[in-house]
Scaffold this motif. Structure first.
Motif, PDB file in Angstrom:
ATOM      1  N   ARG A  31       0.818  -1.129  -0.054  1.00 43.26           N
ATOM      2  CA  ARG A  31       0.845  -0.241  -0.078  1.00 43.26           C
ATOM      3  C   ARG A  31       1.276   1.187  -0.660  1.00 43.26           C
ATOM      4  N   CYS A  32       0.527   1.819  -0.867  1.00 41.61           N
ATOM      5  CA  CYS A  32       1.505   3.610  -0.976  1.00 41.61           C
ATOM      6  C   CYS A  32       0.351   4.307  -1.345  1.00 41.61           C
ATOM      7  N   ASN A  33       0.934   5.926  -1.032  1.00 41.33           N
ATOM      8  CA  ASN A  33      -0.387   6.814  -1.499  1.00 41.33           C
ATOM      9  C   ASN A  33       0.045   7.036  -2.689  1.00 41.33           C
ATOM     10  N   GLN A  34       1.397   6.786  -3.123  1.00 38.93           N
ATOM     11  CA  GLN A  34       1.796   7.160  -4.198  1.00 38.93           C
ATOM     12  C   GLN A  34       1.445   5.803  -5.368  1.00 38.93           C
ATOM     13  N   GLN A  35       1.666   6.253  -6.162  1.00 38.88           N
ATOM     14  CA  GLN A  35       1.494   5.468  -7.786  1.00 38.88           C
ATOM     15  C   GLN A  35       2.433   6.041  -8.799  1.00 38.88           C
ATOM     16  N   CYS A  36       3.947   5.425  -8.704  1.00 37.77           N
ATOM     17  CA  CYS A  36       4.170   6.482  -8.897  1.00 37.77           C
ATOM     18  C   CYS A  36       5.022   5.441 -10.756  1.00 37.77           C
ATOM     19  N   CYS A 102      11.750   5.880   2.797  1.00 40.38           N
ATOM     20  CA  CYS A 102      10.471   7.043   2.850  1.00 40.38           C
ATOM     21  C   CYS A 102      10.372   7.930   1.657  1.00 40.38           C
ATOM     22  N   ASN A 103       8.799   7.754   1.063  1.00 41.81           N
ATOM     23  CA  ASN A 103       8.419   8.928  -0.380  1.00 41.81           C
ATOM     24  C   ASN A 103       7.784  10.149  -0.266  1.00 41.81           C
ATOM     25  N   LEU A 104       8.236  10.312   1.437  1.00 43.19           N
ATOM     26  CA  LEU A 104       8.811  11.697   1.672  1.00 43.19           C
ATOM     27  C   LEU A 104       7.379  12.739   1.936  1.00 43.19           C
TER      28      LEU A 104
HETATM   29  S1  SF4 Z   1       8.486   4.320  -5.700  1.00 48.81           S
HETATM   30 FE1  SF4 Z   1       6.419   5.107  -5.279  1.00 48.81          FE
HETATM   31  S2  SF4 Z   1       4.670   3.602  -5.401  1.00 48.81           S
HETATM   32 FE2  SF4 Z   1       6.597   2.676  -5.282  1.00 48.81          FE
HETATM   33  S3  SF4 Z   1       6.513   2.620  -3.038  1.00 48.81           S
HETATM   34 FE3  SF4 Z   1       7.862   3.669  -3.696  1.00 48.81          FE
HETATM   35  S4  SF4 Z   1       6.839   5.903  -3.481  1.00 48.81           S
HETATM   36 FE4  SF4 Z   1       5.120   4.362  -3.737  1.00 48.81          FE
END
Ligand code: SF4
Ligand code: SF4
Length: 321
Positions: A31-36, A102-104
Motif C-alpha cells: 500500500r502506498c499513497n503514491q503510484q509512481c 520514505c517517499n516523503l
Molecule cells: S516508487 Fe512510488 S508507488 Fe512505489 S513504493 Fe515508492 S512512492 Fe510508492
C-alpha cells in the motif's frame, strides 16, 4: 501488466554467492499513497497486501538471534503498516541501524503528523526518493504535486535535524533516471543536487544514491509495451562491470516479503524468485532461524545487470566511486 520474468530468466549473468548476512530488508506491504511510473513494487493506494502482527513478531525474533547490523524497512509506504513503529523500536532497542525507505509525501497523510518526530527520536536513517531537483521531472515520474509535497517534507526533516552533519540524523536521497537510461555518475549528481536544492529551497541532505531502473514490474511492463526492453537490456549488459559483483546488495542482505517469505533481494521478491535453500521452492523467515546463509548461491536473472551496469547500483546506490 506484462510479465517480465519469462523474458529475463534465461541469463548469462555471472554466478554469485552470499557473504555474511548484514541487513534484513523487510517489505511490510504494497500500500502506498503514491503510484509512481517506475515503481518496481507496483505499489499504490488500492493494494491490500500488508504484513500481519505475527509476521512482524517473527521479524523481531529473527533480528534478535541473527546478529545483523541493519533493519531496512520498505514497502509501499512502510509507515502505513500498523506494525512499522513496533519494528523500528524493536530494532533500535537492539542497537541496530534502522532505515526507513520514505517517499516523503507520506508525512502529509492523515495519522502521520508525528512521523518525522518519531523518526528523529528513534534516530532512524531516512532514505527518500527524489528523482530530480526540478518540479516538472518529479511530477512526471511520481505524480502531480509530489514535488511540492516532497520539498515541504524535506524542510520538515531538516527542521527536525535530519540531513545536518552535526546531528548524526541521516537523510539520504535516491535518484533514478526518468526513462530507460543509465544514471549519471553519483558524485557529480550529488554535488548538483546539493547546490540546487540548497540554493532554490534551502534544503540539506547527507548522500545521494543513484539507482538504475529495474526492467521489472510496472517499469519493465512499460518497456515491453513500448518495444524498449531489448535495447534497455543491451544498454545494461554493455555497461556491466565485473568489479561491481562483489558489492551488489544480495551478497549481504536478505529480503522478506509481507508474508514472511525470503528472497535474495527486493527485486527478486517482486519477480517471485525465492531464495534457493536445499531445493525448497519457497522459504519462510521462520525456517531460517539459527541458519547460516553464507555461501548460498544467489538466484540471478537478466535484471541483475541493472545492479552492475556502470557505477553499479543497489539499494544503497552506486557501488564504485
Ligand atoms: S516508487 Fe512510488 S508507488 Fe512505489 S513504493 Fe515508492 S512512492 Fe510508492
Ligand atoms: S537484482 Fe541485484 S541484488 Fe538482486 S539478485 Fe540480482 S544482482 Fe543481486
Amino acid at each position: 501488466m506484462h510479465a517480465t520474468l519469462p523474458l529475463l530468466a534465461a541469463t548469462d549473468f555471472p554466478a554469485i554467492r552470499r557473504k555474511a548476512l548484514a541487513t534484513l530488508q523487510v517489505n511490510v506491504g504494497y500500500r502506498c499513497n503514491q503510484q509512481c511510473v517506475h515503481c518496481h513494487v507496483n505499489a499504490g493506494p488500492n493494494r491490500k497486501e500488508e504484513m500481519a502482527a505475527e509476521t512482524a513478531d517473527q521479524v523481531l525474533r529473527f533480528i534478535e538471534t541473527a546478529r545483523i547490523q541493519t533493519l531496512d524497512i520498505t514497502g509501499g509506504a512502510p509507515e502505513l503498516n500498523p506494525h512499522f513503529r513496533r519494528l523500528v523500536i524493536g530494532a533500535r532497542a537492539l542497537g541496530m541501524q534502522v532505515i526507513d525507505r520514505c517517499n516523503l509525501t507520506i508525512t502529509e497523510q492523515p495519522g502521520q503528523e508525528d512521523l518525522v518526530d518519531f523518526l528523529a527520536t528513534q534516530r532512524v536513517t531516512v532514505v527518500a526518493s527524489l528523482p530530480c531537483y526540478l518540479q516538472e521531472n518529479v511530477d512526471r515520474q511520481r505524480g502531480k504535486h509530489v514535488f511540492e509535497a516532497s520539498i515541504r517534507a524535506l524542510r520538515k526533516l531538516n527542521a527536525t535535524g535530519f540531513g545536518h552533519a552535526e546531528t548524526g540524523l541521516e537523510l539520504n536521497l535516491v535518484y533514478n533516471p526518468l526513462g530507460p537510461s543509465l544514471p549519471p555518475a553519483q558524485e557529480g549528481l550529488e554535488a548538483a543536487y546539493k547546490r540546487e536544492l540548497g540554493s532554490r529551497y534551502g534544503i540539506v541532505f547527507n548522500r545521494l544514491y543513484t539507482l538504475a531502473n529495474m526492467p521489472i514490474q510496472r517499469f519493465g511492463s512499460t518497456l515491453i509495451s513500448t518495444g524498449q526492453l531489448e535495447p534497455y537490456m543491451k544498454l545494461l549488459k554493455s555497461a556491466h562491470r565485473d568489479e561491481n559483483l562483489d558489492s551488489v546488495m544480495c551478497r549481504t542482505l536478505l529480503s522478506v516479503d509481507w508474508q514472511g517469505y525470503v528472497y535474495d533481494c527486493d527485486f527478486n521478491q517482486m519477480l517471485g524468485l525465492p531464495l534457493r535453500l536445499n531445493g525448497f521452492k519457497r522459504r519462510h523467515l521462520a525456517d531460517l532461524m539459527g541458519l547460516d546463509v553464507e555461501g548460498l548461491a544467489i538466484e540471478v536473472a537478466d535484471h541483475c545487470y541493472g545492479c552492475t551496469a556502470g557505477q553499479g547500483s543497489s539499494c544503497g546506490g552506486a557501488l564504485s566511486a
